[in-house]
Motif scaffolding. Structure first.
Motif, short mmCIF file in Angstrom:
data_model
loop_
_atom_site.label_atom_id
_atom_site.label_comp_id
_atom_site.label_asym_id
_atom_site.label_seq_id
_atom_site.Cartn_x
_atom_site.Cartn_y
_atom_site.Cartn_z
N PRO A 168 -1.78 4.33 -4.92
CA PRO A 168 -1.68 2.89 -4.66
C PRO A 168 -2.26 2.10 -5.83
O PRO A 168 -3.18 2.56 -6.52
N THR A 169 -1.71 0.93 -6.07
CA THR A 169 -2.16 0.15 -7.23
C THR A 169 -2.08 -1.34 -6.94
O THR A 169 -1.33 -1.78 -6.07
N TRP A 174 0.83 -1.21 0.00
CA TRP A 174 0.00 0.00 0.00
C TRP A 174 0.87 1.26 0.00
O TRP A 174 0.51 2.27 -0.61
N PHE A 175 2.00 1.17 0.66
CA PHE A 175 2.87 2.34 0.78
C PHE A 175 3.89 2.43 -0.37
O PHE A 175 4.26 3.54 -0.77
N PHE A 176 4.35 1.29 -0.91
CA PHE A 176 5.50 1.32 -1.81
C PHE A 176 5.22 0.80 -3.22
O PHE A 176 6.05 1.03 -4.11
N ASP A 187 -7.16 9.85 -6.59
CA ASP A 187 -6.79 11.27 -6.47
C ASP A 187 -5.61 11.39 -5.53
O ASP A 187 -5.46 10.60 -4.59
N ASP A 188 -4.77 12.40 -5.78
CA ASP A 188 -3.69 12.75 -4.87
C ASP A 188 -3.77 14.25 -4.62
O ASP A 188 -3.62 15.06 -5.55
N ASN A 189 -4.01 14.62 -3.37
CA ASN A 189 -4.14 16.03 -3.00
C ASN A 189 -2.94 16.56 -2.22
O ASN A 189 -2.98 17.69 -1.72
N SER A 190 -1.89 15.76 -2.10
CA SER A 190 -0.75 16.15 -1.25
C SER A 190 0.52 16.27 -2.09
O SER A 190 1.49 15.57 -1.85
N ILE A 191 0.50 17.14 -3.07
CA ILE A 191 1.64 17.34 -3.96
C ILE A 191 2.62 18.32 -3.30
O ILE A 191 2.21 19.32 -2.71
#
Length: 356
Positions: free
Chosen positions: A234-235, A173-175, A214-218
């Motif tokens: 995550p994928t 999940w993290f990497f 979505d990613d809101n922490s750029i």
């Protein structure tokens, strides 16, 4: 008339003497200014390139700043005297402007002189012509914020599946992530980043939507700088080729969208390998530490006794049923062997009488 002819003669002699070393000189751009006003306490950098038409000799650039109010704000990365190497027609220099927090709001102007001279000047009667250029300074200090940026380039790097144990869900999940790399040019006077990056992942036929995130922490980019930032998602994608449809937002507006193909490889296929760094090991250490801490707490509060008692009472019905079943099985065994004994005795021959 004689004086005029003599002056022209001397000019051509000097030009001929110095043409090999200083054939032509210029700068680009010829100004130091920002597209938008900047804040007190801000840092601004601009690259100015020194250009010459011939680089047969090594020259020296001498820099002087003529801007009394802001001279202390300005610095050159190479210093105020540096060499232009032989064979190098273009020499960049970085001009840095460090505006103090106490700077007053307003416009500030001045100029920077760039003078080019031979690196070693011989003594005696030799004559050299110093070439030069002027960089105009035009800075505006404001207390108003300007937020704006441009997206210069976007890509989705290929990646590979992770190996054991990093492919386990507690690590993946993290990497194990799809990454979108963006080259962002900040044209405003405050830190900025896309407010949101959205990705839809499709198969090659673009008929099946596989993932959507979505990613809101750029990470934010400093004012007036161009940097590459990353959005990660995550994928659970398996090896194969996919389409990534990307949308980049500034507040609620879509300012960039594109469709990019990328490949997921099996572990070990990526030529450059997977560089996961030290963080997976840090996370593994954290998990182990938490387990050890939990066990230590259980031992310290002697909770094992209570757990045993709870399990003992909870398992009472099971233990009772097991005992009943065990007794029943024992009785059935006894009856079975008794029945087998009776059956076997019927086929036994009667004992012979020895007296007959």
């Amino acid at each position: 008339m004689f004086k005029k002819a003599l002056a022209i003669f001397i000019f051509f002699v000097c030009l001929t003497w110095s043409s090999g070393a200083q054939a032509g000189f210029g700068i680009s751009p010829p100004y130091l200014k920002t597209d938008k006003p900047i804040f007190p306490g801000a840092n601004y950098e601009q690259t100015i390139t020194l250009l010459r038409s011939s680089a047969e000799d090594e020259l020296t650039a001498k820099i002087t700043v003529n801007a009394p109010e802001i001279e202390s704000w300005i610095a050159i990365d190479k210093g105020y005297s540096f060499d232009l190497p032989k064979g190098q027609l273009r020499v960049p220099m970085m001009v840095r402007v460090n505006v103090p927090d106490s700077a007053e709001i307003g416009d500030y102007k001045g100029y920077i002189n760039v003078k080019i001279v031979p690196k070693v000047q011989s003594g005696g009667s030799g004559v050299s012509i110093a070439l030069g250029a002027r960089i105009d300074i035009d800075l505006r200090i404001t207390d108003k914020a300007f937020l704006d940026f441009n997206v210069r380039r976007v890509s989705i790097p290929d990646f590979e599946q992770l190996g054991t144990p990093w492919k386990w869900p507690i690590f993946s999940w993290f990497f194990y992530r799809t990454k979108v790399e963006m080259k962002i040019e900040n044209t405003g006077n405050i830190k900025v980043a896309p407010s949101k990056v959205h990705i839809d992942v499709y198969d090659l036929t673009e008929k099946e939507l596989l993932e959507s995130y979505d990613d809101n922490s750029i990470e934010k980019v400093e004012p007036f700088k161009t940097e590459t930032v990353v959005a990660s998602f995550p994928t659970k994608l398996k090896p194969g080729q996919y389409w990534g449809k990307i949308k980049i937002y500034k507040d609620k507006d879509i300012i960039y969208k594109d469709k990019i193909a990328f490949t997921v490889m099996t572990h070990g296929e990526l030529p450059s390998g997977t560089k996961i760094g030290v963080w997976p090991w840090v996370l593994l250490s954290l998990y182990v530490s938490l387990v050890l801490l939990f066990v230590y707490i259980l031992i310290r509060i002697k909770i094992w006794v209570y757990i045993y008692l709870v399990l003992y009472f909870i398992s009472f019905p099971i233990r009772f049923i097991w005992k009943v079943v065990a007794r029943l099985i024992k009785k059935l065994k006894l009856k079975f062997w008794k029945w087998m004994h009776q059956k076997a005795s019927k086929y036994q021959e009667p004992p012979k009488d020895e007296d007959k």
